[in-house]
Design an enzyme around this catalytic site. Sequence first.
Site, PDB file in Angstrom:
ATOM      1  N   TYR A 144       7.973  -7.749   6.230  1.00 50.33           N
ATOM      2  CA  TYR A 144       8.546  -7.338   4.999  1.00 50.33           C
ATOM      3  C   TYR A 144       9.853  -6.602   5.054  1.00 50.33           C
ATOM      4  CZ  TYR A 144       4.328  -9.746   2.881  1.00 50.33           C
ATOM      5  OH  TYR A 144       3.527 -10.517   2.617  1.00 50.33           O
ATOM      6  N   LYS A 195      -2.727 -12.238  15.263  1.00 54.20           N
ATOM      7  CA  LYS A 195      -2.331 -13.695  15.879  1.00 54.20           C
ATOM      8  C   LYS A 195      -1.931 -13.531  16.934  1.00 54.20           C
ATOM      9  CE  LYS A 195      -1.854 -17.925  14.689  1.00 54.20           C
ATOM     10  NZ  LYS A 195      -3.220 -18.893  14.809  1.00 54.20           N
ATOM     11  N   ASP A 228      -6.157 -17.100  11.115  1.00 54.60           N
ATOM     12  CA  ASP A 228      -6.566 -18.249  10.556  1.00 54.60           C
ATOM     13  C   ASP A 228      -8.098 -18.473  10.414  1.00 54.60           C
ATOM     14  OD1 ASP A 228      -6.072 -18.138  13.049  1.00 54.60           O
ATOM     15  OD2 ASP A 228      -5.462 -20.212  13.526  1.00 54.60           O
ATOM     16  N   ASP A 252      -1.521  -8.997   3.047  1.00 53.26           N
ATOM     17  CA  ASP A 252      -1.415  -9.262   1.744  1.00 53.26           C
ATOM     18  C   ASP A 252      -2.136 -10.430   1.320  1.00 53.26           C
ATOM     19  OD1 ASP A 252       0.238  -9.787  -0.356  1.00 53.26           O
ATOM     20  OD2 ASP A 252       2.228 -10.163   0.356  1.00 53.26           O
ATOM     21  N   ASP A 256      -5.824 -10.535  -1.075  1.00 53.74           N
ATOM     22  CA  ASP A 256      -5.578 -11.535  -2.417  1.00 53.74           C
ATOM     23  C   ASP A 256      -6.984 -12.721  -2.343  1.00 53.74           C
ATOM     24  OD1 ASP A 256      -3.454 -10.331  -3.412  1.00 53.74           O
ATOM     25  OD2 ASP A 256      -2.396 -12.320  -4.208  1.00 53.74           O
TER      26      ASP A 256
END
Length: 366
Positions: A144, A195, A228, A252, A256
Amino acid sequence: MKTLKFAVLPGDGIGPEVMDVAIDILQAAGQRFGFALEYETADIGGIAIDHHGEAFPESTKAVCDTADAILFGSVGGPKWESLPPKEQPERAALLPIRKAYSLYANVRPGLLYGELTDASPLKTERIPEGIDIVCIRELTGGIYFGQPKATTTLENGESQAVDTMVYKTSEIERIAQVAIDTARSRGGRVCSVDKANVLETSVLWRKVVTEYFAKHAPEIELSHMYVDNAAMQLARDPNQFDVLFTENMFGDILSDEMGVICGSLGMLASASLGATNNQLGHPYGLYEPSGGTAPDIAGLGIANPCAQILSAALMLRYSFGEEEAAQAIEKAVRDTVTGGVRTGDIAFGLDTVDTKTMGAAVLRSL
Ligand code: NAD
């Protein structure tokens, strides 16, 4: 008497409605636990664009600069959606405020009371006791904020966009310490999510986290998981996690998902802790509900105030060291919500509530 000095930034939509309730609860907690409140209210987000021409004006920054913490509502709404993306409230208020106060550690409790498992989209038999996990998300690094971040036109006329994911050792170590502190106050387990099978930043993340935990917190049970898989495991069996710990973008998304399985955005609080301490020697922080401005119900007086109240409790805990008051507020919310569900008096969560009635009920329970 100890005085708690904080900035109040209600923002847009339901922000001001739920903020009023949270302030009432803080006042009552102050009377019970012996502290006074000194707070100043300022504009942020869409209302700040309307009043000052920018989402995070200098006048608001000045209020935050002299405070020991920020109690934040939420920002944005349809009125400002036609502005260029860079000027929109979320991007022009939230990202600069995180940068301004180096709010690098997002702490988001994912809590679903055992009495309320019906509110979760997960089957009750998967979460018989409810859900109790915490997500620690790095908040000022990663994709970001990394540079370059741009859209260019190639020689053949097509567009190309680039975002850059970047992390350095010191950024990973400081957030690792927050994960360790959190695990020590809970079940003693941390699952670090990355990852590392495809991303260089994740390879570094995993190496630094492993070494840091081995050196500074050998008693904490550390595991690693690809993002994942973590997304699947959260939906399959959330309570296998104690502390979920990850970088900015993965956090993020996962936080959620965690919000959804916990049944209601109206119940979930968050703390964003800064790199510097306030005048009381505790971390400077920003405390806000996990949800947004809920334009669909703004102005109707039916927003659930619990996320804002619980955010105020986190502020007492982290930025003011008022653990006892924080726990009392958390218990009052729990008693109110579970009691209301039992008697059918108070609708729960996203099913909307009467904001003031629910606030008054929490006050009575405190
Ligand atoms: P949202 O969280 O505002 O709303 C999603 C749904 O949840 C809506 O149906 C809403 O009514 C409900 N909801 C949220 N909080 C609730 C509460 N306390 N009580 C009862 N119901 C509640 O998300 P959205 O609709 O995607 O976004 C609306 C606006 O909020 C957008 O402008 C978005 O940019 C902004 N937003 C801001 C923040 C922030 O300030 N940190 C975060 C998310 C979204």
